[in-house]
Design an enzyme around this catalytic site. Sequence first.
Site, PDB file in Angstrom:
ATOM      1  N   PRO C   9      20.213  22.131   9.338  1.00  0.00           N
ATOM      2  CA  PRO C   9      19.072  21.312   9.737  1.00  0.00           C
ATOM      3  C   PRO C   9      18.029  22.073  10.544  1.00  0.00           C
ATOM      4  O   PRO C   9      18.362  22.913  11.382  1.00  0.00           O
ATOM      5  CB  PRO C   9      19.708  20.203  10.578  1.00  0.00           C
ATOM      6  CG  PRO C   9      21.047  20.693  10.959  1.00  0.00           C
ATOM      7  CD  PRO C   9      21.481  21.615   9.868  1.00  0.00           C
ATOM      8  N   ASN C  10      16.784  21.751  10.290  1.00  0.00           N
ATOM      9  CA  ASN C  10      15.602  22.249  11.007  1.00  0.00           C
ATOM     10  C   ASN C  10      15.259  23.695  10.669  1.00  0.00           C
ATOM     11  O   ASN C  10      14.245  24.204  11.174  1.00  0.00           O
ATOM     12  CB  ASN C  10      15.768  22.091  12.535  1.00  0.00           C
ATOM     13  CG  ASN C  10      15.883  20.628  12.923  1.00  0.00           C
ATOM     14  OD1 ASN C  10      15.008  19.840  12.592  1.00  0.00           O
ATOM     15  ND2 ASN C  10      16.972  20.245  13.554  1.00  0.00           N
ATOM     16  N   ARG C  17       8.714  25.870  14.381  1.00  0.00           N
ATOM     17  CA  ARG C  17       9.542  25.205  15.384  1.00  0.00           C
ATOM     18  C   ARG C  17       9.752  26.094  16.605  1.00  0.00           C
ATOM     19  O   ARG C  17      10.283  27.190  16.476  1.00  0.00           O
ATOM     20  CB  ARG C  17      10.889  24.921  14.712  1.00  0.00           C
ATOM     21  CG  ARG C  17      12.042  24.607  15.585  1.00  0.00           C
ATOM     22  CD  ARG C  17      13.333  24.891  14.817  1.00  0.00           C
ATOM     23  NE  ARG C  17      14.488  24.392  15.525  1.00  0.00           N
ATOM     24  CZ  ARG C  17      15.725  24.753  15.249  1.00  0.00           C
ATOM     25  NH1 ARG C  17      15.975  25.587  14.261  1.00  0.00           N
ATOM     26  NH2 ARG C  17      16.739  24.271  15.946  1.00  0.00           N
ATOM     27  N   TYR C  22      12.423  30.735  18.421  1.00  0.00           N
ATOM     28  CA  TYR C  22      12.918  31.110  17.097  1.00  0.00           C
ATOM     29  C   TYR C  22      12.021  32.105  16.356  1.00  0.00           C
ATOM     30  O   TYR C  22      12.329  32.499  15.236  1.00  0.00           O
ATOM     31  CB  TYR C  22      13.098  29.854  16.232  1.00  0.00           C
ATOM     32  CG  TYR C  22      14.147  28.904  16.739  1.00  0.00           C
ATOM     33  CD1 TYR C  22      15.504  29.169  16.518  1.00  0.00           C
ATOM     34  CD2 TYR C  22      13.809  27.758  17.447  1.00  0.00           C
ATOM     35  CE1 TYR C  22      16.482  28.305  16.980  1.00  0.00           C
ATOM     36  CE2 TYR C  22      14.784  26.889  17.913  1.00  0.00           C
ATOM     37  CZ  TYR C  22      16.108  27.161  17.678  1.00  0.00           C
ATOM     38  OH  TYR C  22      17.074  26.314  18.132  1.00  0.00           O
ATOM     39  N   ASN C  72      24.110  29.612   8.103  1.00  0.00           N
ATOM     40  CA  ASN C  72      23.544  29.345   9.416  1.00  0.00           C
ATOM     41  C   ASN C  72      23.546  27.833   9.535  1.00  0.00           C
ATOM     42  O   ASN C  72      22.630  27.164   9.058  1.00  0.00           O
ATOM     43  CB  ASN C  72      22.113  29.887   9.509  1.00  0.00           C
ATOM     44  CG  ASN C  72      21.480  29.542  10.860  1.00  0.00           C
ATOM     45  OD1 ASN C  72      21.981  28.702  11.593  1.00  0.00           O
ATOM     46  ND2 ASN C  72      20.367  30.195  11.158  1.00  0.00           N
ATOM     47  N   ALA C  75      22.277  23.143  14.008  1.00  0.00           N
ATOM     48  CA  ALA C  75      22.964  22.310  14.996  1.00  0.00           C
ATOM     49  C   ALA C  75      24.286  21.756  14.483  1.00  0.00           C
ATOM     50  O   ALA C  75      25.122  21.331  15.282  1.00  0.00           O
ATOM     51  CB  ALA C  75      22.050  21.163  15.423  1.00  0.00           C
ATOM     52  N   HIS C  78      27.841  22.746  15.971  1.00  0.00           N
ATOM     53  CA  HIS C  78      28.471  22.283  17.188  1.00  0.00           C
ATOM     54  C   HIS C  78      29.325  21.026  16.998  1.00  0.00           C
ATOM     55  O   HIS C  78      30.021  20.634  17.918  1.00  0.00           O
ATOM     56  CB  HIS C  78      27.400  22.033  18.250  1.00  0.00           C
ATOM     57  CG  HIS C  78      26.409  23.154  18.303  1.00  0.00           C
ATOM     58  ND1 HIS C  78      26.789  24.459  18.496  1.00  0.00           N
ATOM     59  CD2 HIS C  78      25.061  23.185  18.123  1.00  0.00           C
ATOM     60  CE1 HIS C  78      25.719  25.239  18.459  1.00  0.00           C
ATOM     61  NE2 HIS C  78      24.665  24.496  18.232  1.00  0.00           N
ATOM     62  N   ASP C  85      35.698  21.863   7.353  1.00  0.00           N
ATOM     63  CA  ASP C  85      36.723  21.664   6.326  1.00  0.00           C
ATOM     64  C   ASP C  85      36.269  22.247   4.986  1.00  0.00           C
ATOM     65  O   ASP C  85      37.082  22.802   4.243  1.00  0.00           O
ATOM     66  CB  ASP C  85      37.022  20.166   6.182  1.00  0.00           C
ATOM     67  CG  ASP C  85      37.969  19.673   7.270  1.00  0.00           C
ATOM     68  OD1 ASP C  85      38.432  20.504   8.072  1.00  0.00           O
ATOM     69  OD2 ASP C  85      38.233  18.464   7.327  1.00  0.00           O
ATOM     70  N   GLU C  96      29.248  33.244   9.599  1.00  0.00           N
ATOM     71  CA  GLU C  96      28.365  32.351  10.358  1.00  0.00           C
ATOM     72  C   GLU C  96      27.298  33.187  11.056  1.00  0.00           C
ATOM     73  O   GLU C  96      27.614  34.144  11.766  1.00  0.00           O
ATOM     74  CB  GLU C  96      29.201  31.584  11.387  1.00  0.00           C
ATOM     75  CG  GLU C  96      28.410  30.565  12.181  1.00  0.00           C
ATOM     76  CD  GLU C  96      29.282  29.745  13.121  1.00  0.00           C
ATOM     77  OE1 GLU C  96      30.375  29.283  12.713  1.00  0.00           O
ATOM     78  OE2 GLU C  96      28.893  29.595  14.287  1.00  0.00           O
ATOM     79  N   HIS C  98      23.639  33.130  13.413  1.00  0.00           N
ATOM     80  CA  HIS C  98      22.660  32.409  14.235  1.00  0.00           C
ATOM     81  C   HIS C  98      21.497  33.325  14.553  1.00  0.00           C
ATOM     82  O   HIS C  98      21.707  34.494  14.906  1.00  0.00           O
ATOM     83  CB  HIS C  98      23.299  31.920  15.540  1.00  0.00           C
ATOM     84  CG  HIS C  98      24.396  30.940  15.314  1.00  0.00           C
ATOM     85  ND1 HIS C  98      24.159  29.652  14.926  1.00  0.00           N
ATOM     86  CD2 HIS C  98      25.739  31.078  15.347  1.00  0.00           C
ATOM     87  CE1 HIS C  98      25.311  29.023  14.766  1.00  0.00           C
ATOM     88  NE2 HIS C  98      26.292  29.861  14.999  1.00  0.00           N
ATOM     89  N   LEU C  99      20.297  32.807  14.469  1.00  0.00           N
ATOM     90  CA  LEU C  99      19.108  33.608  14.777  1.00  0.00           C
ATOM     91  C   LEU C  99      19.072  34.016  16.240  1.00  0.00           C
ATOM     92  O   LEU C  99      18.776  35.149  16.583  1.00  0.00           O
ATOM     93  CB  LEU C  99      17.842  32.810  14.436  1.00  0.00           C
ATOM     94  CG  LEU C  99      17.647  32.510  12.947  1.00  0.00           C
ATOM     95  CD1 LEU C  99      16.598  31.427  12.769  1.00  0.00           C
ATOM     96  CD2 LEU C  99      17.235  33.780  12.210  1.00  0.00           C
ATOM     97  N   ARG C 105      21.882  30.208  25.792  1.00  0.00           N
ATOM     98  CA  ARG C 105      21.069  28.979  25.808  1.00  0.00           C
ATOM     99  C   ARG C 105      21.859  27.795  26.395  1.00  0.00           C
ATOM    100  O   ARG C 105      22.691  27.996  27.269  1.00  0.00           O
ATOM    101  CB  ARG C 105      20.592  28.692  24.371  1.00  0.00           C
ATOM    102  CG  ARG C 105      19.753  29.866  23.824  1.00  0.00           C
ATOM    103  CD  ARG C 105      19.350  29.662  22.378  1.00  0.00           C
ATOM    104  NE  ARG C 105      18.480  28.489  22.245  1.00  0.00           N
ATOM    105  CZ  ARG C 105      18.261  27.859  21.102  1.00  0.00           C
ATOM    106  NH1 ARG C 105      18.861  28.297  19.993  1.00  0.00           N
ATOM    107  NH2 ARG C 105      17.480  26.810  21.049  1.00  0.00           N
ATOM    108  N   ARG C 109      25.548  24.861  22.871  1.00  0.00           N
ATOM    109  CA  ARG C 109      25.362  25.797  21.755  1.00  0.00           C
ATOM    110  C   ARG C 109      26.440  26.874  21.725  1.00  0.00           C
ATOM    111  O   ARG C 109      26.552  27.613  20.754  1.00  0.00           O
ATOM    112  CB  ARG C 109      23.984  26.463  21.833  1.00  0.00           C
ATOM    113  CG  ARG C 109      22.843  25.480  21.602  1.00  0.00           C
ATOM    114  CD  ARG C 109      21.560  26.141  21.160  1.00  0.00           C
ATOM    115  NE  ARG C 109      20.443  25.266  21.457  1.00  0.00           N
ATOM    116  CZ  ARG C 109      19.955  24.357  20.606  1.00  0.00           C
ATOM    117  NH1 ARG C 109      20.470  24.226  19.413  1.00  0.00           N
ATOM    118  NH2 ARG C 109      18.946  23.571  20.952  1.00  0.00           N
TER     119      ARG C 109
END
Lengths: 141, 141, 141, 141, 141, 141, 141, 141, 141, 141, 141, 141
Positions: C9-10, C17, C22, C72, C75, C78, C85, C96, C98-99, C105, C109
Site C-alpha cells: 500500500p501507498n 508521498r 521517501y 516491499n 505498512a 507490521h 502465510d 523483504e 524497505h526503502l 522511525r 515500524r
Amino acid sequence: MRIFILNGPNLDILGKREPEVYGKTTLWDIENRMKQKYSQVQFEWFQSNSEGPLIDALHKAMGGAADGVVINPGAFTHYSYALRDAVAALNVPVIEVHLTNVHAREEFRRKSVIAPVCKGVIAGFGPRGYELAVEWLLQQN
Amino acid sequence: MRIFILNGPNLDILGKREPEVYGKTTLWDIENRMKQKYSQVQFEWFQSNSEGPLIDALHKAMGGAADGVVINPGAFTHYSYALRDAVAALNVPVIEVHLTNVHAREEFRRKSVIAPVCKGVIAGFGPRGYELAVEWLLQQN
Amino acid sequence: MRIFILNGPNLDILGKREPEVYGKTTLWDIENRMKQKYSQVQFEWFQSNSEGPLIDALHKAMGGAADGVVINPGAFTHYSYALRDAVAALNVPVIEVHLTNVHAREEFRRKSVIAPVCKGVIAGFGPRGYELAVEWLLQQN
Amino acid sequence: MRIFILNGPNLDILGKREPEVYGKTTLWDIENRMKQKYSQVQFEWFQSNSEGPLIDALHKAMGGAADGVVINPGAFTHYSYALRDAVAALNVPVIEVHLTNVHAREEFRRKSVIAPVCKGVIAGFGPRGYELAVEWLLQQN
Amino acid sequence: MRIFILNGPNLDILGKREPEVYGKTTLWDIENRMKQKYSQVQFEWFQSNSEGPLIDALHKAMGGAADGVVINPGAFTHYSYALRDAVAALNVPVIEVHLTNVHAREEFRRKSVIAPVCKGVIAGFGPRGYELAVEWLLQQN
Amino acid sequence: MRIFILNGPNLDILGKREPEVYGKTTLWDIENRMKQKYSQVQFEWFQSNSEGPLIDALHKAMGGAADGVVINPGAFTHYSYALRDAVAALNVPVIEVHLTNVHAREEFRRKSVIAPVCKGVIAGFGPRGYELAVEWLLQQN
Amino acid sequence: MRIFILNGPNLDILGKREPEVYGKTTLWDIENRMKQKYSQVQFEWFQSNSEGPLIDALHKAMGGAADGVVINPGAFTHYSYALRDAVAALNVPVIEVHLTNVHAREEFRRKSVIAPVCKGVIAGFGPRGYELAVEWLLQQN
Amino acid sequence: MRIFILNGPNLDILGKREPEVYGKTTLWDIENRMKQKYSQVQFEWFQSNSEGPLIDALHKAMGGAADGVVINPGAFTHYSYALRDAVAALNVPVIEVHLTNVHAREEFRRKSVIAPVCKGVIAGFGPRGYELAVEWLLQQN
Amino acid sequence: MRIFILNGPNLDILGKREPEVYGKTTLWDIENRMKQKYSQVQFEWFQSNSEGPLIDALHKAMGGAADGVVINPGAFTHYSYALRDAVAALNVPVIEVHLTNVHAREEFRRKSVIAPVCKGVIAGFGPRGYELAVEWLLQQN
Amino acid sequence: MRIFILNGPNLDILGKREPEVYGKTTLWDIENRMKQKYSQVQFEWFQSNSEGPLIDALHKAMGGAADGVVINPGAFTHYSYALRDAVAALNVPVIEVHLTNVHAREEFRRKSVIAPVCKGVIAGFGPRGYELAVEWLLQQN
Amino acid sequence: MRIFILNGPNLDILGKREPEVYGKTTLWDIENRMKQKYSQVQFEWFQSNSEGPLIDALHKAMGGAADGVVINPGAFTHYSYALRDAVAALNVPVIEVHLTNVHAREEFRRKSVIAPVCKGVIAGFGPRGYELAVEWLLQQN
Amino acid sequence: MRIFILNGPNLDILGKREPEVYGKTTLWDIENRMKQKYSQVQFEWFQSNSEGPLIDALHKAMGGAADGVVINPGAFTHYSYALRDAVAALNVPVIEVHLTNVHAREEFRRKSVIAPVCKGVIAGFGPRGYELAVEWLLQQN
C-alpha cells in the site's frame, strides 16, 4: 472403542451452578444421554475437583486403557501445568472441551495451558461439545 | 437449512500450501464431500483473500439468507477487527473453525479477535472441523 | 530468470508521498531503471493497496511462475499475517525490502510479521534496496 | 574508497561454529574473496570479541580514516548501547549486516539496539550480505 | 469547498447493525441530511469494506480533489497502518470521526493507529460527529 | 582526599561526538579544569571503552585507594550489571554522573542498572556535573 | 539572582517523617542554612501538599519573577503530569532534586514524569542536593 | 579429564566483596581446594572482568582442549548474549554455576541468557557448586 | 440552556504557555468569544489548577445547575480517577475537549482516564473544540 | 542423616513419559540406586500428583523428621505458591531439583515460584541431580 | 480513644452518587450512626476532594492527635503516592476502607498505592466497613 | 446462623509457621476463641491443603447448609481459579480473609483471583479478621 471423559472442578455441580451461564443440564444428564447415543463406545466417565485424581485418570488412559480422551478441565484449564504434562504424556488423542465460549467471558478464561498439547479444542456448544468430540474420535477409528 | 461456509486468505491454496502442516486435501475436496454428506443443506461456499468480500458475505448472511455461518478466517483471525464487527452484527450463530490446533503453533495464532463474538470455536480437527460445525448447526434447527 | 517485484500500500504514490521521508523517485522510475539494468531478468512488477491481490500474486509465484520474489509490503509489514502465510507457502526465496531504515522511525515500524518467513531483509537503502535484492537472487542461480 | 569491515563476538570462529546455522565459510574466506572482488576498495578488516576494540575501531573511522563502515555486531547487536553510541558519532554511512535472518530465530535476535543509528540493515544473505553492503557504498561515491 | 467523507468497514449496514449500539440511522440518511444542510459543500461520499479502495480515495484527495477529509475508519482504526500512511501523505486536514465513544467500549477500540497523523478526533456524538467535523472544515476556509 | 573519576565508553571522543548533544568540551578539558579548581584533591582520572578496565579501576578504589568515586558509565549505565556489582562492592561513596539529562532523550537512557547501588545521581549539568559530585564528596570529609 | 525553591507533599514534616529514611533536618533548617550560605540569592521558598499551589508558584516564576527554579516534587514526581506541564511552560532552568536516592527504594520512585522537561536531576545527597542545584544556577549567571 | 573453570566479572574479589552475601572464601581458595580434591582432573582455571577473554577461553575449549566446562558468568549471566553464543558453539557439556541462589535476590538475577544453551544449572551452594559440577562431569566420562 | 465550561491545570496560562504548541489565544479570549457567539447560553466558566475545585464544580453541575458540561481536564486527563468518578456521578452529558491532538504528542497524552465516562471526546481543533462541544449540546435540547 | 525426597506430578510415570525428553529411568530405579549408594542416609521417598500430600510431607519434615529435603516439584514448580509457602516454613535446607534443563524448554518452565525460598537449585542433570543434592546435604552435616 | 475518619474525593456526594453502586446512605448518616454507636470514641471526621487537606489531616494525626486512623481514600487510592507517603509517616495504625468490593469493578480499582503502608484493608461491606475498622481499633487499646 | 470457616494450605501449621510473619496463635486457638465468643453461631470449621476438599466444602455450603462463608484461601488466593468458580456458584455471601496485609509483602500476594466473586475482603488484622467477617455476617441476618 474405549473413551475416557474427564471433567475438572465444579463440573459436579453443573445444572445448579450459575445456570444462566452453564445451563440446567447436569453432568449426569450428559453422561446418560451419551451412553445411550453412542452405545458402541465403552465410556469411562470421571469427575474430580482435584488435580491428582485427574492426572491419575490420564495416566490410566496412557497405559492402553483408552483409545481417546475428552477432557473438560474446568478452571484447571488456565493454570494446571501438571495436567498439561499428563496430557502430553499420552499417545492417544486428547480433545479439550468447554461448555461455554471461553473467549466471550473473563480475560483469564481465554488462556489454556493444556490446549497446546491436545489434538484440538471445542468450545461454546454446551453439552453437545462432548458429543462432537466423541464423533470425531469415532470417525478416526 | 441454509449455511454459509466462509474461508479467509490462503485457503484457496489448501492442499498445496505447507502440506506437512495443512494436509493435502483441497478446499474443493472439502466442499464436495460436505455437499454430498449433508445433501439436505443448502450451502453457500465462499473464499477470499481480502477482508472486503468476506465482510460482504457476512452482511448477506445477515439479511436472512443464512441460518448459520461457519467461518475459517485464516490469518484474519488474529487481527481483523473488521471481520469481528461483521460477525457481531449477525443474528444467526457463527462458528469459528481452524484446520490446525492453533494453540500448538506460533504464539500469534493463539489470539483470535473474532472468537469473542462467535457462538463457539472448533480447532485442530482438519477438514472434519467444518463437518462438526455443520452437525451442531443442523441439530439446533 | 523470472523475478516478481511486489509492492504494498501507498507505494503507488511514491515520489509524491512525504518526499522528505521517501524521496522523489517514483515506483515507475525504479521499475524502468531496473528493467534496463537487469535486462536478462524477466520481471513481473506489481503494486496493490489491498492484501488480496498481493496474496494472489504470491500464489501465482508459488505455481512455478517465478524463481524469486522481492516484496516491499509497505505498512502491511507490521500486521498482515495473511501475507505472511502466503509467503510461507512459497518454495522460492522471498526477500523483504524497505526503502527507509524502519528501525530509525516510529516504534511500530520495527516489527515485521513477514520477515520470519522470508529469506532475508534489506532496509534503508532507498530504491537501491530492490537492486541489491535482485543481485542476490541473480547470483543464486 | 576506504571501507571498514567490523565483526563482533564469535565471528572469529565462523565456519566452525554451529555450521548448520552459520555455514562453513570462515571470516578469512570472506575477507579474501572480497579483497579480490573489490580490489579498488581499501579495506580495514577487523574482528573482536570485546566491545572496547570495536568502539576504538569506530572512533578511528570517525577520524576520517573511512568512507563507509560495514558492521556485523554479532550478539552485541542486541544489547551494546555502547556500540550504538559509537556508531551514532560517525559521519560516514554505517551498514549493519547479519549472516542469518535474525527474524527467523530466537526472539531476542529480532531486537537491534544499533540499527536505529545505522544507514540500513541487511540480514539473511550469508557472506553475500557483506558484498551487498559494499556494493551500496561503492555506488554512493 | 470540496470535502471527502470516507467510511470504513460495516458502515454500509449502519442502522441495521447492533442498533442498540449504533442507532437506527443509516449512512444514507446521514449523507442526505448533510448534503441538504451543507448545500454549499461539494461532497464526495464513499464507503468500503476493504482497505484498498479507501486508500485509493485518500490518494485521490491528495491530488488536489479535496479541501478536507472526514474519515470514519470503522474497525480499520485499530490496526490499518496502511490507512495511516495514506492519511499521512495528505496535505489537507483529515478528521477522524467515530459514531460511538470508543473509550467506553472494548479495550481494543481505545487505540487508533490513524489518529496520530490526523488533524483531530471527534468521537461519541453519533451522526452529528460528521457535521461537527464539516463545520470545523468550513470555518477553516 | 583521593577521588577516582571513571568514564565509560565514547567519553574519550567527547567534544567531537555529536557536539549538538554533548557540547564541544573534551574530557581532557574537564580533567584539567577540575585539577586546577580542586587542587587539594588527588584525582585518579580514567576512561575506558570496555567494562573490564572500569571494573578493575573500581576494585582498586575498593582496596583503600580512594575516598570517593565519581563515575559516568556512559552507555554501560543501561545494561552493565557487571559494573553494578563492582560498585556495590565498594565501601566508599560512588556518584553516578551524566552530562545530559538522560530523562529527556531516548527511553532506554532513562534506565540505570547502576544507580540503585550508588550514593546518588547527578544528570543534565554538562561538565559541571563532575564538579558538583566532587563538591559533595569534599564536604563529606 | 532570584531562585524559587519549591517543595511538594510531606516535605513540611521533614525531620519528623521516617527519620531513618529522610534524616532529622527540617525543611526550615535547610531554608535557614541556605539563606545564610547564599546571601546573594533572593530566595522564594515554598511548600505545599497540593498540586494547585505548586503550579501557581511555577506560573509566578514563569512571569519573570525567577531566574531559576529548584523543585523537590516529593511524591508528585511520580504522577503529576500537571506539574510537568507547568515546568515545561517555564523559560528559566528548573532542577529536580530528591533528598534520597530514589533508585535505591521502591520501584515506583524510579519514575519521574517531571524530569524529562527539567534541566537536570540531583538525587541522593540529602539537604546538600538543594545547595548543589543552587550552585549550578549561580554559576550559570 | 580436562575441565575449564571460567569465572566472570567481580569473582576476582570474591571473599572481599559483600562477604555477607558471597562469603569469605576467595576464588584462589576454591581453586586450590578443588585441585587437591580432584587431583585426577587437569584444570584450566580462568577469571576475567571482560567478555572478550571469557569468549576466547570458550573458543579454546571448543578446539578440543577441554572435556567439559564449568562457568560462573557472574553478572554477564543476565545480558551477555555474546557469551551465550560462545557456549552454544561448544560440543562439550557446559555447566552454569552460581554461588548464591539467584532466585532469592534481585529480580534481574533470575534471568540467565546463557542457561538455555548449557547442559544444566547449579545455584545456591556456594563454592560447593563448582564441585558438584565437576563431580557430574567426572561421572560422565 | 446552562452549560459549565471547566478547565484544568495550566489552562490559566494559555496563550503564554508553549505558544508553538497551544497557540496565542488566552482562555479569556475563548470565553469572551463564546459568550458573544452563543448569547442564548448561560455559561459557568471555571478554571483550576487543583482537582478539588474542579470536582466541586462538577458536583454543583450534578445538583441541577447545568444542562451539560464541557471539560478540558488538562493533564488531569491522564491520571485523575477522582475527576473521573465525579464525571460518572453526573446525569447530564459531559464532553471532554482537548485543544491539541493528544494522539500526535507524547505517549502518555493518549490515555484518558476520564473519557470512558464521558458522552464523547473532541481533540485537536484548538479553541474551536469548545464551540463544537457547545453546538452539540445546544442541538440536543 | 534423614533426607526427604519429594516428587511432584507425573514423576510416577517417569521412564514411560516422553522418554525422548525425560529418559527411560523410572523413579523407582532412581530410588533404589540412591538407597544403595547412600546407605548411610535414612530416606523418606514420596511422590504425589496432588499439592495437598506434598504439603503434608513438607510439614512432616518441618516437625523435626528430616535434616534436609530434596524436592522435584514437577509442574507445580511454575504455579504452586502453596508449595512455596510450605517450603518457606521449613527450617532445614530444601533443594529444588529438575531432571531436565528447564531453561532450554518452553518459556513457562523457566519460572519457579518455589526457588526463591529454597537453599538452591540443580537442573538438567537427569537422575544425577538428586544425587548431587544429597551429596551437598551430606557434606553440610 | 481518638480516631480520625478521613474520606477522599466524591464521598461528600455519597447517597446521591451512582446509588446503584454506592447505596443511598450519606456520609453524614454514617458519621451520625457511628458517633452514636461508639460514643466512647472521640471522632475527627473529615472529607476532602483534594489531596492537600487529606495530607494535612494525616499530619495532624501524626502529631499525637489520634490513636488510629480510618481512611477511605476514594479514587486517590489508585494513584496518590502523596497520600501514601503521609500514611507511611504515621506511627498509629491506619486502616484503608472501601465501601464497595473494588476487586469486582474496573481493573484500575484493584490497585491501591496506599495499602502497602497501611495496617490492613477492609473492602466491600458498605458503611459497615468503617465500623469494622473502628471495632478493630477499639480492641487494640 | 450457620457459618462455614474455610482455610487453605499451610494454615494447619499456623503458629509454628514463620511466626515472625503469622504470629504464634494456632488455627485451633482461633476456632476455640470464636466458638466461645459467637456461641449463637453454628460453625463448620474446615482446613485443607488441597483444592478439592475446599471446593467440596463450598459446594456443601451451596446446598443450603450455610448462611455465610468466611474463607482464607491461603496461597490458593493467587491462582486457584477452581476455588473462584466454586465461590461464584454460591448464593450466600463469601468473605475473603487474610491474616497479614498481603499488600505489604511479595508482589504476587497482592493479586487475588477469588476476591472478584466475593462479597468483600478483610486483610491484615490477624486472627481478628475472622471475627470481623463473622460480625458482618451476623449483622446481615
